[in-house]
Every structure is written in C-alpha cells, then in structure tokens.
Design an enzyme around this catalytic site. Structure first.
Site, PDB file in Angstrom:
ATOM      1  N   SER A  91      16.980  15.127  -0.769  1.00  0.00           N
ATOM      2  CA  SER A  91      16.869  13.755   0.116  1.00  0.00           C
ATOM      3  C   SER A  91      17.739  12.828  -0.616  1.00  0.00           C
ATOM      4  O   SER A  91      17.156  12.530  -2.017  1.00  0.00           O
ATOM      5  CB  SER A  91      15.657  13.538  -0.019  1.00  0.00           C
ATOM      6  OG  SER A  91      14.622  14.468   0.739  1.00  0.00           O
ATOM      7  N   HIS A 114      19.048  13.034   5.928  1.00  0.00           N
ATOM      8  CA  HIS A 114      19.940  14.091   5.542  1.00  0.00           C
ATOM      9  C   HIS A 114      20.958  14.490   6.596  1.00  0.00           C
ATOM     10  O   HIS A 114      20.679  14.639   7.833  1.00  0.00           O
ATOM     11  CB  HIS A 114      18.820  15.465   5.994  1.00  0.00           C
ATOM     12  CG  HIS A 114      17.843  15.519   4.960  1.00  0.00           C
ATOM     13  ND1 HIS A 114      17.602  16.576   3.792  1.00  0.00           N
ATOM     14  CD2 HIS A 114      16.623  14.803   4.683  1.00  0.00           C
ATOM     15  CE1 HIS A 114      16.471  16.231   2.905  1.00  0.00           C
ATOM     16  NE2 HIS A 114      15.870  15.245   3.439  1.00  0.00           N
ATOM     17  N   HIS A 141      14.123  22.520   6.044  1.00  0.00           N
ATOM     18  CA  HIS A 141      12.902  22.455   5.537  1.00  0.00           C
ATOM     19  C   HIS A 141      11.972  23.494   6.354  1.00  0.00           C
ATOM     20  O   HIS A 141      12.119  23.250   7.655  1.00  0.00           O
ATOM     21  CB  HIS A 141      12.496  21.099   4.956  1.00  0.00           C
ATOM     22  CG  HIS A 141      13.210  20.395   4.574  1.00  0.00           C
ATOM     23  ND1 HIS A 141      14.195  19.517   4.747  1.00  0.00           N
ATOM     24  CD2 HIS A 141      12.960  20.186   2.978  1.00  0.00           C
ATOM     25  CE1 HIS A 141      14.746  18.734   3.768  1.00  0.00           C
ATOM     26  NE2 HIS A 141      13.931  19.207   2.600  1.00  0.00           N
ATOM     27  N   TYR A 172       9.183  22.740   6.888  1.00  0.00           N
ATOM     28  CA  TYR A 172       8.210  21.839   7.585  1.00  0.00           C
ATOM     29  C   TYR A 172       8.881  21.318   8.877  1.00  0.00           C
ATOM     30  O   TYR A 172       8.037  20.751   9.970  1.00  0.00           O
ATOM     31  CB  TYR A 172       7.730  20.554   6.818  1.00  0.00           C
ATOM     32  CG  TYR A 172       8.886  19.603   6.133  1.00  0.00           C
ATOM     33  CD1 TYR A 172       9.627  18.805   7.322  1.00  0.00           C
ATOM     34  CD2 TYR A 172       9.300  19.631   4.824  1.00  0.00           C
ATOM     35  CE1 TYR A 172      10.435  17.966   6.783  1.00  0.00           C
ATOM     36  CE2 TYR A 172      10.059  18.567   4.526  1.00  0.00           C
ATOM     37  CZ  TYR A 172      10.893  18.030   5.427  1.00  0.00           C
ATOM     38  OH  TYR A 172      12.205  17.081   5.078  1.00  0.00           O
ATOM     39  N   GLU A 173      10.066  21.467   9.157  1.00  0.00           N
ATOM     40  CA  GLU A 173      10.493  21.115  10.321  1.00  0.00           C
ATOM     41  C   GLU A 173      10.399  22.351  11.606  1.00  0.00           C
ATOM     42  O   GLU A 173      10.740  22.344  12.650  1.00  0.00           O
ATOM     43  CB  GLU A 173      12.099  21.165  10.298  1.00  0.00           C
ATOM     44  CG  GLU A 173      12.639  19.876   9.350  1.00  0.00           C
ATOM     45  CD  GLU A 173      14.175  20.102   9.064  1.00  0.00           C
ATOM     46  OE1 GLU A 173      14.954  19.673   9.995  1.00  0.00           O
ATOM     47  OE2 GLU A 173      14.686  20.424   8.163  1.00  0.00           O
ATOM     48  N   ALA A 219      14.355  15.721  -4.077  1.00  0.00           N
ATOM     49  CA  ALA A 219      13.339  14.580  -4.332  1.00  0.00           C
ATOM     50  C   ALA A 219      12.060  15.100  -4.734  1.00  0.00           C
ATOM     51  O   ALA A 219      11.678  16.020  -3.935  1.00  0.00           O
ATOM     52  CB  ALA A 219      13.530  13.553  -3.259  1.00  0.00           C
ATOM     53  N   MET A 238       8.709  19.606  -1.269  1.00  0.00           N
ATOM     54  CA  MET A 238       8.668  20.394   0.017  1.00  0.00           C
ATOM     55  C   MET A 238       9.792  21.325   0.058  1.00  0.00           C
ATOM     56  O   MET A 238      10.417  21.736   1.258  1.00  0.00           O
ATOM     57  CB  MET A 238       8.567  19.507   1.171  1.00  0.00           C
ATOM     58  CG  MET A 238       7.574  18.575   0.817  1.00  0.00           C
ATOM     59  SD  MET A 238       7.263  17.513   2.318  1.00  0.00           S
ATOM     60  CE  MET A 238       6.308  16.077   1.773  1.00  0.00           C
ATOM     61  N   SER A 239      10.588  21.785  -1.090  1.00  0.00           N
ATOM     62  CA  SER A 239      11.772  22.515  -0.726  1.00  0.00           C
ATOM     63  C   SER A 239      12.227  23.419  -1.914  1.00  0.00           C
ATOM     64  O   SER A 239      11.423  23.705  -2.827  1.00  0.00           O
ATOM     65  CB  SER A 239      13.073  21.430  -0.342  1.00  0.00           C
ATOM     66  OG  SER A 239      13.297  20.885  -1.649  1.00  0.00           O
ATOM     67  N   ASN A 282       8.935   9.076  -6.570  1.00  0.00           N
ATOM     68  CA  ASN A 282       7.633   8.421  -6.752  1.00  0.00           C
ATOM     69  C   ASN A 282       6.543   9.249  -7.462  1.00  0.00           C
ATOM     70  O   ASN A 282       6.689  10.464  -7.744  1.00  0.00           O
ATOM     71  CB  ASN A 282       6.926   8.476  -5.288  1.00  0.00           C
ATOM     72  CG  ASN A 282       7.028   9.775  -4.506  1.00  0.00           C
ATOM     73  OD1 ASN A 282       8.245  10.341  -4.140  1.00  0.00           O
ATOM     74  ND2 ASN A 282       5.855  10.184  -4.592  1.00  0.00           N
ATOM     75  N   HIS A 327       8.370   7.858   2.839  1.00  0.00           N
ATOM     76  CA  HIS A 327       9.684   8.428   2.806  1.00  0.00           C
ATOM     77  C   HIS A 327      10.845   7.236   2.237  1.00  0.00           C
ATOM     78  O   HIS A 327      11.925   7.572   1.685  1.00  0.00           O
ATOM     79  CB  HIS A 327      10.005   9.007   4.014  1.00  0.00           C
ATOM     80  CG  HIS A 327      11.226   9.923   3.968  1.00  0.00           C
ATOM     81  ND1 HIS A 327      11.473  10.873   3.038  1.00  0.00           N
ATOM     82  CD2 HIS A 327      12.354   9.933   4.857  1.00  0.00           C
ATOM     83  CE1 HIS A 327      12.635  11.466   3.478  1.00  0.00           C
ATOM     84  NE2 HIS A 327      13.359  10.702   4.455  1.00  0.00           N
TER      85      HIS A 327
END
Ligand code: 6GU
Length: 284
Positions: A35, A66, A88, A90-91, A118, A221-222, A245, A259
């Site tokens: 990201s 992306h 991802h 999550y997509e 990230a 998440m990746s 973060n 995000h």
C-alpha cells in the site's frame, strides 16, 4: 476457496509465455509493492509496463491506492519485475488467486522475491514511519485453514509439505542491515514478526492484545500467503513492513486506524523505502 485447480501449471505457464514474448525481459528479482509503496516501480529504468487487465488470465485488483500493473525493467543494476498493486484475500480473491503472481514471477525466472507492505505497529517501541525487516510471520488465516497451499499439490511447483522455518532468508536480512547502516536508515529500522489477519478491518483492541501476545510486532492484511507460495516453489524471500500507524491498545483514546493515515505515512517514508530496496537489489 481451494480453487487452485483453476491455476494449473499450464495456465501459469501461458501467462508467463505471454509476458516474456511481450516484454523480452527476464527478471531475476520479483518485487511486490505494498500500500502506497508503488513508488518503487517508478524507480525502475527502461520500463515495460503492462496493466493486469491486459494480461489474459490475470486477476484484477480493486483497492484504492493500489495500481494494478506489472513493471519490468532495471532496478539498481538488476532486472526486476514489480507488482504495483497486489491482490488481497479481503477483496474476496481466493488464496490461489492472491498468490498466482508469485508463480508467474517464478516461471518468469526470478530466484528472489521481495515483499513490502503497510502495517500497524503492535510493538510499543515501534513508531509510525519505522520500517521492519520481516524475520518471521504468523499467518492467522492459514493456521485456521485458509491458506494458499491447501488442496491438491502441484508437484511442478513444489513439494506437498513446505518447510517455513527459514521463510525469510537470513543472508538477505543481514545484507539489508548492512545497506541500512550505509544509507543511515537504520535509525528507524527493526527486525521482527509480521502477523497477517485476513481483514478487511483494523483489529479490535482485544485482537491487538491477542496478536501481540502471540509474538507479533506488527499486523497487516497481506504478504504471508505470497511468501508461503514463494517458499513452496523455492524462491528466496525478503520482506519489509512499513509501520503506517500504531495499533490501538487504549480504550480511552479517540484515535483509530484509517486508510488515509496509512497512505500518508507510506507517502512520507516512501522515497527512503524505495532507495533502500533499490540498493538491496544492487547488492543481491
Ligand atoms: Cl493497524 N492492521 C492491519 N491489519 N493492517 C494494517 C494496519 C493495521 N495498518 C496498516 N495496515
């Protein structure tokens, strides 16, 4: 979920042949840009760029921030292929689809995979903008049965039972620390454990505590599925996480992950990250 039969060796080979004919470039290093870290692909020289949408049989990514393209060319004296925009889980992509590009890059001829992402910092010593060399990972979805190697094993890529105890190459981690010292980026560099959760949500406070207690320094998440598939087919892996973060542990704070903050931090530290990766490529 276990639709890896959709991406047989022959199908991966077809995609690879298409790309080789189009680009005429035979990369030795594959890079997956996380990201906001797509800037890395901008450093590539003598570029040949191809959108995922123009590669027959390739998936298409949907996340804002992306791009979805492969960038072939030279980076720091090496021939590379960069994925600008990853897939991802999550997509809604299956793990087979998420990791398909790794196998494509393998058949393109790479021997080394560099992954960036990230992440949220769980370790209290990690600050926003810090970078972590990934020493190891905890792939929570894979431990719960949602992993990229579930299903029929394709022996043409690798063996049934993949050892992951040496997933993140020791020599590359050592090299990265040397390069970091030379570039003066070691001031904000760590080495630690990346935990992947499937998302697409930022963790609850209790989940952050859980994942921290499991031994992770950062959460994202990746990355872990791609590295599992890369190790399965014998690629050397190196990973960098940018702390965009700090994970929230305080029930009284008004702060929360978003995000926009993730992309802003990536933009601020992006140039240094890119120089770092480029120099590592030269020295590989
Ligand atoms: Cl706090 N969590 C997860 N899962 N992914 C992130 C993140 C946090 N920050 C950036 N990516």
């Amino acid at each position: 979920m276990t639709d890896n039969t959709n991406f047989t060796y022959e199908k991966v080979k077809k995609i690879t042949d298409f790309l080789r004919t189009k680009t005429g470039i035979e990369p030795t290093i594959g890079i997956i840009c996380g990201s906001g870290l797509g800037g890395l692909a901008e450093l590539v020289e003598n570029k040949y760029v191809i959108d995922y949408a123009d590669i027959p049989g390739f998936p298409i990514s949907t996340v804002i921030g992306h791009a979805g393209r492969l960038v072939f060319g030279n980076l720091g004296s090496k021939k590379v292929v960069c994925m600008q925009g990853r897939f991802h889980a999550y997509e809604g992509h299956s793990m087979a689809k998420v990791t398909l590009p790794v196998r494509v890059m393998k058949l393109l001829g790479i021997d080394t995979l560099i992954v960036t992402n990230a992440c949220g910092g769980l370790n209290e010593n990690y600050k926003v903008g810090d970078v972590m060399i990934i020493k190891d990972h905890i792939c929570l979805p894979a431990l719960a049965g949602i992993g990229p190697l579930v299903g029929l094993n394709d022996d043409e890529f690798g063996t049934r039972f993949t050892a992951l105890s040496d997933a993140y190459d020791k020599d590359l981690r050592k090299l990265a620390k040397e390069v970091a010292a030379e570039l003066g980026v070691d001031k904000f560099l760590h080495e630690g454990v990346y935990a992947m959760q499937l998302g697409p949500f930022y963790e609850t406070i209790a989940e952050c505590k859980l994942i921290r207690n499991l031994g992770a320094d950062v959460v994202g998440m990746s990355t872990a599925p791609e590295v599992m598939v890369a190790r399965h087919c014998g690629l050397r892996c190196f990973g960098l996480s940018l702390v965009t973060n700090e994970a929230i542990f305080d029930y009284d704070t008004e702060r929360k992950a978003n995000h926009v903050e993730v992309l802003e931090t990536a933009a601020n530290r992006g140039a240094q990250m890119c120089e770092f990766v480029s120099k590592i490529c030269t020295r590989i």
